[in-house]
Design a protein around this motif. Structure first.
Motif, PDB file in Angstrom:
ATOM      1  N   THR A 165       4.669   0.062  -5.103  1.00  0.00           N
ATOM      2  CA  THR A 165       3.635  -0.764  -4.473  1.00  0.00           C
ATOM      3  C   THR A 165       3.395  -1.962  -5.392  1.00  0.00           C
ATOM      4  O   THR A 165       2.546  -1.920  -6.280  1.00  0.00           O
ATOM      5  CB  THR A 165       2.337   0.034  -4.262  1.00  0.00           C
ATOM      6  N   LEU A 212       2.988   5.752   3.136  1.00  0.00           N
ATOM      7  CA  LEU A 212       3.115   7.196   3.360  1.00  0.00           C
ATOM      8  C   LEU A 212       2.800   7.547   4.810  1.00  0.00           C
ATOM      9  O   LEU A 212       3.461   8.391   5.417  1.00  0.00           O
ATOM     10  CB  LEU A 212       2.188   7.947   2.405  1.00  0.00           C
ATOM     11  N   SER A 249      -0.427   4.400   0.228  1.00  0.00           N
ATOM     12  CA  SER A 249      -0.948   5.322   1.245  1.00  0.00           C
ATOM     13  C   SER A 249      -0.588   4.847   2.646  1.00  0.00           C
ATOM     14  O   SER A 249      -0.280   5.654   3.524  1.00  0.00           O
ATOM     15  CB  SER A 249      -2.467   5.474   1.107  1.00  0.00           C
ATOM     16  N   SER A 258       0.821  -1.207   0.000  1.00  0.00           N
ATOM     17  CA  SER A 258       0.000   0.000   0.000  1.00  0.00           C
ATOM     18  C   SER A 258       0.856   1.259   0.000  1.00  0.00           C
ATOM     19  O   SER A 258       1.656   1.470   0.914  1.00  0.00           O
ATOM     20  CB  SER A 258      -0.896  -0.009   1.244  1.00  0.00           C
TER      21      SER A 258
END
Length: 175
Positions: A130, A101, A98, A96
């Motif tokens: 990813t 992050l 996100s 992933s």
């Protein structure tokens, strides 16, 4: 000057496409509608793959599996020179973007952007992909179901990149 270029680049590309289509005698509106139909078909065909990967990411992030993996792998990675604070990033990044992050945000908040761990996390985030999301998206959109060789190659290159990034950052940070 850069501000003007960045504002005008998209309208310029659209104008170039329209002028080129007009010169070539293409019915631009029909071609646009046909492309939109194909895009919608592709979106619908990859939807199950995307739902599956998002559910898997949600389960992975919501459970304590990440903490368990971090705890189990930290003795091994410490021997290899990879800080245990980076382990959650290395585990979540292939799954992933996100989620990764969010991990980088936490690392930078805890250790600072100029620390070795902050620099290492930033470089790892920017220089990796990813893997599972990308394979799901691209292979699912064209209907390829056997992606085992691609997955193996991507995971091997990801593992190599983790250790190369750690080595290079260690060498630069010491200097």
């Amino acid at each position: 000057m850069l501000n003007i270029i960045s504002i005008s680049i998209v309208p310029a590309i659209i104008i170039i496409i329209i002028v080129h289509g007009y010169i070539k005698g293409v019915d631009i509106y029909s071609a646009f509608i046909e492309g939109a139909k194909e895009g919608l078909k592709t979106s619908i065909s990859i939807m199950p793959y995307l739902i599956a990967i998002f559910v898997a990411v949600g389960i992975f992030r919501g459970s304590t599996v990440l903490d368990i993996f971090t705890h189990l792998l930290s003795p091994i990675t410490n021997l290899l020179g990879l800080p245990k604070e980076i382990l959650p990033l290395t585990l979540i990044r292939p799954i992933s973007g996100s989620g990764a992050l969010g991990v980088v945000k936490d690392i930078i908040a805890n250790y600072g952007p100029d620390s070795f761990i902050g620099n290492l996390a930033s470089i790892m985030m920017g220089s990796s992909e990813t893997i599972f999301y990308t394979i799901t998206l691209y292979f699912g959109s064209v209907g390829i179901e056997d992606y085992s060789y691609t997955l193996k190659a991507a995971l091997i290159s990801y593992i190599i990149s983790i250790f190369l990034t750690t080595f290079i950052c260690s060498a630069i940070y010491i200097i």
